[in-house]
Design an enzyme around this catalytic site. Structure first.
Site, PDB file in Angstrom:
ATOM      1  N   ARG A 101       0.819  -1.220   0.000  1.00  0.00           N
ATOM      2  CA  ARG A 101       0.000   0.000   0.000  1.00  0.00           C
ATOM      3  C   ARG A 101       0.849   1.265   0.000  1.00  0.00           C
ATOM      4  NH1 ARG A 101      -2.304  -3.819  -0.819  1.00  0.00           N
ATOM      5  NH2 ARG A 101      -4.299  -4.580  -0.028  1.00  0.00           N
ATOM      6  N   SER A 139     -11.394  -0.899   3.013  1.00  0.00           N
ATOM      7  CA  SER A 139     -10.527  -1.207   4.148  1.00  0.00           C
ATOM      8  C   SER A 139      -9.916   0.085   4.682  1.00  0.00           C
ATOM      9  CB  SER A 139      -9.421  -2.174   3.719  1.00  0.00           C
ATOM     10  OG  SER A 139      -9.973  -3.380   3.243  1.00  0.00           O
ATOM     11  N   GLU A 151      -5.040   3.099   6.291  1.00  0.00           N
ATOM     12  CA  GLU A 151      -4.687   3.055   4.869  1.00  0.00           C
ATOM     13  C   GLU A 151      -5.224   4.293   4.174  1.00  0.00           C
ATOM     14  OE1 GLU A 151      -6.107   0.261   1.115  1.00  0.00           O
ATOM     15  OE2 GLU A 151      -5.785  -0.681   3.063  1.00  0.00           O
TER      16      GLU A 151
END
Length: 339
Positions: free
Chosen positions: A164, A237, A334
């Site tokens: 990520r 998420s 995230e």
């Protein structure tokens, strides 16, 4: 090129936060960006580039310029007996692109089906799901420097991809605006079915799965677990899965033998953040207008459409505190906070 003032960003972030930008500028070409780079006011203003806002949380109104790519081109640059190189505009909707590739029987992105956002933002974020990451098919990321107008093509090795993360999330990359992404896809099936649930579903339907078969099952899994942001504002998420040492995981497993995990090639262990949050009893927990999604603890939602960015951030902080208190592990958003 249209320049919009005092522009609501509600339709440009999947949380549905009604933040406003001082200026909103859609750009349709490299030339648009080069024209802006010669403008003195543009140079002085604070500036960010967004896609669909599927990984952003606006904490306040944005005092500056918000750029948004509307470059929609998909061009075949090269082809061999095994692969196809495609130059894709940063404004192309990611899942529309995945659908086209699956129908064309080109392989490499089918596991990334139904991830919201646009191609440029996907390359910046290094999106991933079900054992695949976009960096595995990226060859180059094409950019324009917002201050000089210089065109620069970053080879995948220069993008510093990891979980990520990419170079484009670093402060020194702030002035590089993504215009196109060069992707190399395969003409032959090289399916990633490492996740047991996905493998079982795909193999239950066919012995010779195609990209369309994998895409279909990924969509079903995601729809079972994740809310539609058009119905319930969310960014998918919210937290990254923590990566810990093998020794730290053994200590965790002593207390929680059932703890799920993924062994990484470097010897470290990835622990699902959703499982940690769920074990804290937070699934369905609500704090004001924000809540932990009742069917997937990794997802935070705008529960009634009235949440502010600060509401979501306060809930995220509480979740982090609870996980740290119970497990001694840090989970990191995230989602990118914009203030």
């Amino acid at each position: 090129m249209e320049i919009l003032q005092s522009y609501s960003l509600r339709e440009h972030n999947t949380f549905g936060i009604d933040a406003q930008a001082d200026w909103f500028i859609p750009f349709a070409s490299i030339e648009d960006l080069q024209l802006l780079s010669r403008d003195e006011y543009f140079q002085e203003c604070r500036c960010i580039t967004i896609g669909e806002g599927s990984n952003l949380l606006f904490l306040t109104n944005f005092h500056g310029i918000v750029l948004h790519s509307v470059i929609q081109s998909i061009e075949r640059l090269a082809e061999t007996a095994d692969t196809v190189d495609l130059l894709v505009g940063s404004g192309v909707k990611w899942d529309d692109f995945v659908a086209q590739m699956a129908e064309a029987e080109l392989y490499g992105v089918e596991n990334l089906s139904l991830i919201p956002g646009e191609v440029g933002a996907a390359a910046v974020q290094n999106i991933g799901a079900y054992g695949a990451e976009i960096c595995e098919v990226i060859r180059e990321v094409h950019t324009v420097h917002r201050r000089t107008g210089e065109v620069r093509h970053f080879a995948v090795e220069e993008c510093n991809y990891s979980y990520r993360h990419s170079f484009f999330k670093e402060p020194e990359a702030a002035d590089y605006i993504v215009t196109h992404v060069l992707l190399r896809l395969s003409k032959h099936p090289h399916l990633k079915l490492d996740y047991a649930d996905l493998r079982q579903r795909v193999e239950a339907r066919t012995a010779t799965p195609t990209a369309c078969d994998v895409r279909r099952e990924v969509i079903r899994i995601r729809q079972e677990k994740l809310p539609d942001p058009k119905v319930l504002g969310n960014a998918g998420s919210f937290f990254m899965n923590p990566i810990i040492s093998a020794e730290a995981f053994e200590r965790l497993r002593e207390a929680y033998p059932e703890a799920p995990h993924y062994d990484l090639p470097d010897g470290q262990v990835k622990v699902p953040a959703g499982w940690l949050i769920d074990r804290c009893g937070l699934k369905g927990y609500r704090l004001g207008h924000a809540a932990v999604y009742e069917r997937q603890a990794l997802v935070l939602v705008n529960a009634d459409g009235e949440a502010t960015g600060q509401d979501i951030a306060r809930l995220a902080e509480y979740v982090q505190e609870q996980v740290a208190e119970r497990f001694g592990l840090q989970i990191t958003p995230e989602v990118r906070y914009i203030s």
